[in-house]
Design a protein around this motif. Structure first.
Motif, mmCIF file in Angstrom:
data_model
loop_
_atom_site.group_PDB
_atom_site.id
_atom_site.type_symbol
_atom_site.label_atom_id
_atom_site.label_comp_id
_atom_site.label_asym_id
_atom_site.label_seq_id
_atom_site.Cartn_x
_atom_site.Cartn_y
_atom_site.Cartn_z
ATOM 1 N N GLU A 99 0.838 -1.214 0.000
ATOM 2 C CA GLU A 99 0.000 0.000 0.000
ATOM 3 C C GLU A 99 0.867 1.256 0.000
ATOM 4 O OE1 GLU A 99 -2.178 -1.463 3.299
ATOM 5 O OE2 GLU A 99 -2.979 -3.008 1.970
ATOM 6 N N GLU A 169 4.459 -10.564 -0.335
ATOM 7 C CA GLU A 169 3.021 -10.321 -0.328
ATOM 8 C C GLU A 169 2.555 -10.003 -1.745
ATOM 9 O OE1 GLU A 169 1.515 -8.918 3.663
ATOM 10 O OE2 GLU A 169 2.609 -7.212 2.901
ATOM 11 N N ILE A 174 -3.651 -9.322 -1.384
ATOM 12 C CA ILE A 174 -3.791 -8.533 -0.163
ATOM 13 C C ILE A 174 -5.206 -7.977 -0.041
ATOM 14 C CG2 ILE A 174 -3.006 -6.468 1.068
ATOM 15 C CD1 ILE A 174 -0.258 -6.932 -0.064
ATOM 16 N N SER A 215 -4.149 -12.301 2.525
ATOM 17 C CA SER A 215 -5.354 -13.061 2.872
ATOM 18 C C SER A 215 -5.058 -14.352 3.637
ATOM 19 C CB SER A 215 -6.192 -13.344 1.622
ATOM 20 O OG SER A 215 -6.634 -12.122 1.043
ATOM 21 N N VAL A 216 -4.080 -14.294 4.542
ATOM 22 C CA VAL A 216 -3.862 -15.444 5.434
ATOM 23 C C VAL A 216 -4.996 -15.459 6.451
ATOM 24 C CG1 VAL A 216 -2.344 -16.536 7.128
ATOM 25 C CG2 VAL A 216 -1.360 -15.324 5.158
ATOM 26 N N LEU A 234 2.552 -12.283 7.414
ATOM 27 C CA LEU A 234 2.197 -10.896 7.728
ATOM 28 C C LEU A 234 0.704 -10.780 7.437
ATOM 29 C CD1 LEU A 234 3.092 -8.142 8.684
ATOM 30 C CD2 LEU A 234 3.738 -7.568 6.344
ATOM 31 N N ILE A 235 -0.041 -10.442 8.477
ATOM 32 C CA ILE A 235 -1.488 -10.577 8.441
ATOM 33 C C ILE A 235 -2.127 -9.203 8.524
ATOM 34 C CG2 ILE A 235 -3.430 -11.855 9.475
ATOM 35 C CD1 ILE A 235 -0.855 -13.592 8.853
#
Ligand code: PGA
Length: 266
Positions: A99, A169, A174, A215-216, A234-235
């Protein structure tokens, strides 16, 4: 093979009000991390109170910032420096989140400056890389990862690499509910470790944790974390739900226990 402690990061992004940040921090403070290292990344304005809450609770969970400026101080309205973060006891930071790259406009070069600054300051730095859907469909996944990794590490001193974590990622995964398949993610992670090997050396590449993000969820964490080059996650969205985040941390901890048991029986 090097054994790497799994790490799960919770990136709250620009979410939560102070009351929600307090509640989430309280819940995370009660987690049993097991073999997993946990880090949470609240918005800047809540860093101090979240860090204080976790410290008071005696939690080992790390509290990190979502970004930093590569300069130390000065006339830079709105920016936050490594020294300010360290002053609050914040020793962990993200750089290059998709982002920041694709919405806010951080260039590869800027991500490299921020990453070097964080590592030079002695912070643990989670350098995020990953391809867009267009790049994936053009077969450019590994090339994009390599370019972002090389640019991200361009100014980094070898002696600081022990504090580097890489987060792969894929941008298309994401916040979309779409996840890379465990095999696709593993292939990308193995290629990233190969690039690390060529930039650094075998020992550093084997010791560096590479997290998967995108999207974990509790329902897919086990199979992702079971992959040999995936060292945690990384969530984003799921880190705002304490039960989901706890389940993902447990999956990461279990993956370490399983890996140890497998190694012992071979
Ligand atoms: P997500 O975000 O888990 O909501 O897909 C991941 C991230 O941006 O780090």
């Amino acid at each position: 093979m090097a054994s790497r402690q799994p790490l799960v990061g919770g990136n709250w992004k620009m979410n939560t009000a102070s009351s929600e940040a307090d509640a989430l921090a309280g819940a995370v403070a009660s987690f049993q991390p097991g073999a997993c290292q946990i880090a949470i990344f609240p918005p800047f304005v809540y860093l101090d109170r979240v860090a204080a809450a976790l410290r008071t609770a005696g939690s080992t969970t790390l509290v990190g910032a979502q970004d930093l400026d590569h300069r130390d101080n000065g006339a830079l309205t709105g920016q936050v420096s490594a020294s300010m973060l360290l002053d609050l006891g914040i020793q962990t930071v993200l750089t290059g989140h998709s982002e920041r790259r694709h919405v806010i406009g951080d260039s590869d070069e800027l991500v490299g400056l921020k990453t070097a600054r964080a590592l030079d300051a002695g912070m643990m730095c989670l350098l995020c890389i990953g391809e867009t859907l267009e790049q994936r469909e053009a077969g450019e996944t590994d090339a994009v990862n390599e370019r972002q990794l090389r640019a991200g590490l361009k100014n980094v001193q070898a002696s600081t690499l022990g504090n580097l974590v890489v987060a792969y990622e894929p941008v298309w995964a994401i916040g979309t509910g779409q996840t890379a398949s465990p095999d696709d993610a593993q292939n990308a992670h193995a290629a990233i470790r190969g690039v690390l090997r060529s930039i650094t050396d075998d020992a550093t590449a084997d010791a560096t944790r590479i997290l998967y993000g995108g999207s974990v969820k509790p329902s897919n964490a086990n199979e992702l974390f079971a992959m040999p080059d995936i060292d945690g996650g990384l969530i984003g969205g799921a880190s705002l739900n304490a039960d989901d985040f706890a389940a993902i941390c447990t999956a990461a901890s279990d993956s370490a226990t399983t890996a140890t048991t497998t190694a012992q029986t071979h």
